[in-house]
Design an enzyme around this catalytic site. Structure first.
Site, short mmCIF file in Angstrom:
data_model
loop_
_atom_site.label_atom_id
_atom_site.label_comp_id
_atom_site.label_asym_id
_atom_site.label_seq_id
_atom_site.Cartn_x
_atom_site.Cartn_y
_atom_site.Cartn_z
N CYS A 1 0.85 -1.18 0.00
CA CYS A 1 0.00 0.00 0.00
C CYS A 1 0.89 1.23 0.00
CB CYS A 1 -0.90 -0.02 1.25
SG CYS A 1 -2.02 1.36 1.36
N GLU B 1 2.04 -4.95 -5.20
CA GLU B 1 0.88 -5.85 -5.11
C GLU B 1 -0.16 -5.47 -6.15
OE1 GLU B 1 -2.46 -6.59 -1.76
OE2 GLU B 1 -0.39 -6.64 -1.07
#
Length: 497
Positions: free
Chosen positions: A356, A390
Site C-alpha cells: 500500500c 501488489e
C-alpha cells in the site's frame, strides 16, 4: 532530530489519554492479510453471526455489520411514507419556474448541482439528512463522471431545482438541450471513465457491495499538524468517530480526537516528535522510519485509518503484525512530520515489495510518491531480490510505476554496451521480469521473434521515451540508507531469547 532512533523507543501508552483510546481490539474473524494488503474491498469485515455480534458488543468492541445489498436503495420508502426517516410534516412542494418540486428531494434523484467556481454539473443524491443549522435538509451528492472522492454534502442553495429528475437519461437530455458539457468537462469525465474501466480487475459483486457500504464519507475534514485536509473516502473508524465534521490527529503518533483541545493536551504529554521505529534513511530534511506492525501496533493501525480516508479500493484489517511500514517525514526543529508511507509484507510469497502506498494531499505533486516507489526498489536491491507492487494497481498507481520502470530500464539500456537479456535487466534494476516486458511492450521497444522476446532499442527512441517519462522527482541516495532486511528466523530467535 538527533541520531538514529533507538529500537526500544515506543509510542505513547494508551493509559496517558484522558479519553478512551480511539482504537479497540477486534476479536472477530480475521484475515491472514494485514493493513494495506490486498486490493480487495475495504470497509467490510467477515460478517459475524448474530450471537457473535452480541458477544462483541457486550465486550465493548466495534462490530462491523454486513453491508446492505446493493439493491436495497430501490426499496427505500419515499419521504413522509411509513418507514421513512422524513416525517410527513417536513414534506412540502415549491414552485420552480413552470413546475412543482417536492421537498425534501428523494435519494436517487438526479439534478444539476453547483460545484467549484460556480459551474454546474450533473449529480445524483446518495443520502440526505436534516440540517442542524436550518429547518431543511442537506444532500450528499455524487458528481456523475467524476471520482467518488469529489462527493460532498450540499444544500438547496446550490441545486438547480428546475433540473430535478428521476433518471440520468432525462437529466442528460435536459443538459444537452441547454448547451451540453464543455470540452473541459468531457475531458475530465473521460479520465474518470478510464479509471472505472480499470476497476474491471476487481470482483464486480464485491465492488458494488463496497461502494454501497462506503458510499458516504464518515469524516469530512481532518487536521494533521499545520494542515487541514478534506477527506476523500470512507474509513472504517470506530463507531463513535463516524459522521465527524472534523477529526484531529496527533502528527507524531497519529492518535485521533474529536476535539482540538483534546489533541493539544495529548501533544503536551507526548514524549516523541517523530514516528516510532528505526530511522533507516536521512538526507537533508527528509527521513524515513521503518516500523514493525507487531511492535508498534497502535501507531500502524491508526496510520491505516488515516490512509483509508484517502484511498478507495484497499483492504484494511486490524491485524498489522505481518507488515512493515515505511513512513516518510519532513523534518524541522519541531520534529518529523508525516508526508506519506508505504507498507509491505514481512514475507511475501509472491515477491511483493510494496502493498500500500500513499502521499498525503498537502505533499502531493512534490516528487514524494516517486521517492517512495524508488526506495522500495532500493530496499529490494539490498535484499538481492527482484520486487513488484501488489496487484491489481489502480490507474494512477500504474502511471506512477510505469514512469519509474521506464526511467530505470532506459537508463540501463542507454549506457549498456553489447547485448542484454531480460533476466539481466531485471536483476540490475530489481524490477520483476514481467514488469520489464510489459513496460518495454508499452514503449514498443520489444518484439517477439522466433519464440523469444528481443529488445529493439534505438538510441533516439530511448532518448525520446526518457523525456516523455518525466522527472524522477525527489531522488533516493542509496548511500544514505542504513537498513538490515527483516529476517523471520532471527526475529523468532530474539523472541525466544
Amino acid at each position: 532530530m538527533g541520531g538514529p532512533i533507538d529500537k526500544g523507543r515506543k509510542a505513547i501508552k494508551k493509559e496517558q489519554h484522558d479519553s478512551p483510546p480511539p482504537l479497540a481490539e477486534f476479536e472477530g474473524p480475521r484475515s491472514h492479510l494485514g493493513a494495506g494488503a490486498g486490493k480487495g474491498v475495504l470497509g467490510t469485515h467477515v460478517p459475524l453471526l448474530k450471537e457473535q455480534q452480541q458477544t462483541e458488543a457486550e465486550r465493548g468492541h466495534p462490530v462491523k455489520l454486513e453491508a446492505p445489498a446493493a439493491h436495497a436503495a430501490t426499496k427505500r420508502p419515499k419521504a413522509g411514507q411509513p418507514g421513512s426517516s422524513v416525517p410527513p410534516e417536513d414534506v412540502h412542494t415549491v414552485q420552480e419556474g413552470d413546475r412543482e418540486v417536492k421537498l425534501p428531494l428523494e435519494v436517487g434523484a438526479f439534478m444539476e448541482c453547483e460545484w467549484k467556481q460556480g459551474q454546474y454539473h450533473r449529480a445524483k443524491i446518495i443520502e440526505r439528512r436534516k440540517r442542524s443549522d436550518a429547518p431543511d435538509y442537506e444532500y450528499y451528492v455524487h458528481y456523475i463522471g467524476f471520482n467518488r472522492r469529489m462527493d460532498e454534502w450540499t444544500t438547496l442553495e446550490h441545486i438547480d431545482l428546475t433540473t430535478v429528475t428521476t433518471s440520468e437519461a432525462e437529466l442528460a437530455a435536459a443538459v444537452t438541450e441547454s448547451g451540453g458539457r464543455t470540452r473541459n468537462q468531457k475531458r475530465k469525465a473521460d479520465e474518470v471513465h478510464e479509471e472505472e474501466e480499470h476497476h474491471a480487475e476487481f470482483d464486480q459483486n464485491a465492488l458494488r457491495e463496497h461502494e454501497e457500504f462506503t458510499k458516504v464519507k464518515n469524516v469530512e475534514r481532518i487536521e494533521l499538524g499545520r494542515y487541514e485536509m478534506e477527506t476523500w473516502y470512507f474509513s472504517p473508524l470506530p463507531q463513535e468517530y463516524n459522521m465527524c465534521k472534523m477529526l484531529y490527529f496527533c502528527e507524531y503518533d497519529l492518535m485521533f480526537f474529536k476535539e482540538r483541545q483534546q489533541m493539544l493536551q495529548h501533544l503536551k504529554r507526548s514524549r516523541i516528535q517523530h514516528p516510532p521505529g528505526d530511522e533507516i534513511y536521512r538526507n537533508g530534511n527528509v527521513s524515513m522510519f521503518e516500523i514493525d506492525g507487531k511492535k508498534e501496533k497502535l501507531f500502524c493501525q491508526n496510520l491505516c485509518y488515516l490512509a483509508k480516508l484517502f484511498l478507495d479500493h484497499k483492504t484494511l484489517f486490524y491485524d498489522v503484525d505481518l507488515f512493515l511500514f515505511y513512513v516518510l517525514c519532513e523534518c524541522d526543529e519541531r520534529g518529523g512530520h508525516v508526508v506519506g508511507y508505504f507498507s509491505k509484507e514481512k514475507s511475501s510469497e509472491d515477491g511483493y515489495n510494496l502493498a500500500c502506498i500513499l502521499t498525503l494531499p498537502p505533499y502531493q505533486r512534490k516528487g514524494y510518491g516517486k521517492f517512495l516507489i524508488s526506495i522500495s526498489y532500493e530496499l529490494s536491491k539490498i535484499e538481492n531480490k527482484v520486487g513488484t507492487p501488489e496487484r491489481p494497481l489502480s490507474d494512477l498507481g500504474l502511471v506512477s510505476y510505469r514512469g519509474y520502470w521506464t526511467r530505470e530500464l532506459l537508463k540501463v539500456l542507454k549506457d549498456y554496451q553489447g547485448t542484454i537479456s531480460l533476466k539481466e535487466l531485471s536483476e540490475m534494476t530489481a524490477i520483476k521480469v514481467e514488469d520489464v516486458v510489459s513496460t518495454l511492450q508499452h514503449l514498443n521497444l520489444i518484439q517477439y521473434q522466433k519464440g523469444q522476446h528481443v529488445i529493439c532499442a534505438a538510441p533516439k527512441l530511448i532518448e525520446r521515451n526518457l523525456k516523455e517519462a518525466g522527472s524522477a522527482g525527489l531522488t533516493v541516495d542509496p548511500s544514505k540508507i542504513v537498513w538490515t532486511p527483516y529476517h523471520a528466523e532471527r526475529e523468532y530467535q530474539n523472541y525466544r531469547g
